[in-house]
Design a protein around this motif. Sequence first.
Motif, mmCIF file in Angstrom:
data_model
loop_
_atom_site.group_PDB
_atom_site.id
_atom_site.type_symbol
_atom_site.label_atom_id
_atom_site.label_comp_id
_atom_site.label_asym_id
_atom_site.label_seq_id
_atom_site.Cartn_x
_atom_site.Cartn_y
_atom_site.Cartn_z
ATOM 1 N N HIS A 83 45.783 34.512 44.221
ATOM 2 C CA HIS A 83 44.525 35.359 44.166
ATOM 3 C C HIS A 83 44.782 36.720 43.314
ATOM 4 N N GLU A 84 45.790 37.611 43.773
ATOM 5 C CA GLU A 84 46.094 38.794 43.149
ATOM 6 C C GLU A 84 46.523 38.572 41.631
ATOM 7 N N PHE A 85 47.186 37.503 41.688
ATOM 8 C CA PHE A 85 47.711 37.067 40.156
ATOM 9 C C PHE A 85 46.703 36.993 39.357
ATOM 10 N N LEU A 86 45.395 36.289 39.757
ATOM 11 C CA LEU A 86 44.474 35.949 39.019
ATOM 12 C C LEU A 86 43.682 37.489 38.598
ATOM 13 N N HIS A 87 43.698 38.233 39.602
ATOM 14 C CA HIS A 87 43.020 39.705 39.168
ATOM 15 C C HIS A 87 43.810 40.419 38.117
ATOM 16 N N GLY A 88 44.938 40.342 38.272
ATOM 17 C CA GLY A 88 45.997 41.149 37.149
ATOM 18 C C GLY A 88 45.650 40.583 35.946
ATOM 19 N N LEU A 89 45.791 38.944 36.010
ATOM 20 C CA LEU A 89 45.751 38.241 34.561
ATOM 21 C C LEU A 89 44.109 38.547 33.766
ATOM 22 N N THR A 90 43.114 38.722 34.873
ATOM 23 C CA THR A 90 41.933 38.980 34.239
ATOM 24 C C THR A 90 41.972 40.367 33.721
ATOM 25 N N TRP A 91 42.405 41.298 34.464
ATOM 26 C CA TRP A 91 42.357 42.956 33.975
ATOM 27 C C TRP A 91 43.400 42.905 32.736
ATOM 28 N N SER A 92 44.340 41.991 32.639
ATOM 29 C CA SER A 92 45.191 42.215 31.397
ATOM 30 C C SER A 92 44.206 41.966 30.087
ATOM 31 N N PHE A 93 43.321 40.868 30.299
ATOM 32 C CA PHE A 93 42.730 40.293 28.893
ATOM 33 C C PHE A 93 41.614 41.277 28.861
ATOM 34 N N TYR A 94 41.021 41.965 29.718
ATOM 35 C CA TYR A 94 39.711 42.740 29.486
ATOM 36 C C TYR A 94 39.794 44.401 29.732
#
Length: 97
Positions: A83-94
């Motif tokens: 869950h937290e990894f997906l947050h980080g991944l999304t923030w890294s893209f946008y």
Amino acid sequence: MNENQRTENFNSIRKQLESQGYRGEQHTISILKANIMAFVTAGPVAALCYMLFFYRKDSIEFDFPILGILLFYLAMFASLFVHEFLHGLTWSFYCKN
């Protein structure tokens, strides 16, 4: 940081970004709408899981073996990480820089 400092900091960063060509939009929803949408989105999934659980069980007797409890906590920890990894991944893209 108090509320005034946080607001001043936010406005300063917002003005800086707007001067670089970004545009800001304000979106808010009420607490009531947020709670209703949480129920609408999670409610059917919870109901389905509830029905599947009792469809597979012959009785409502619960047994908590140690292996089951350990697997539950392992699954919870793993899903927390994902869950937290997906947050980080999304923030890294946008959110560059």
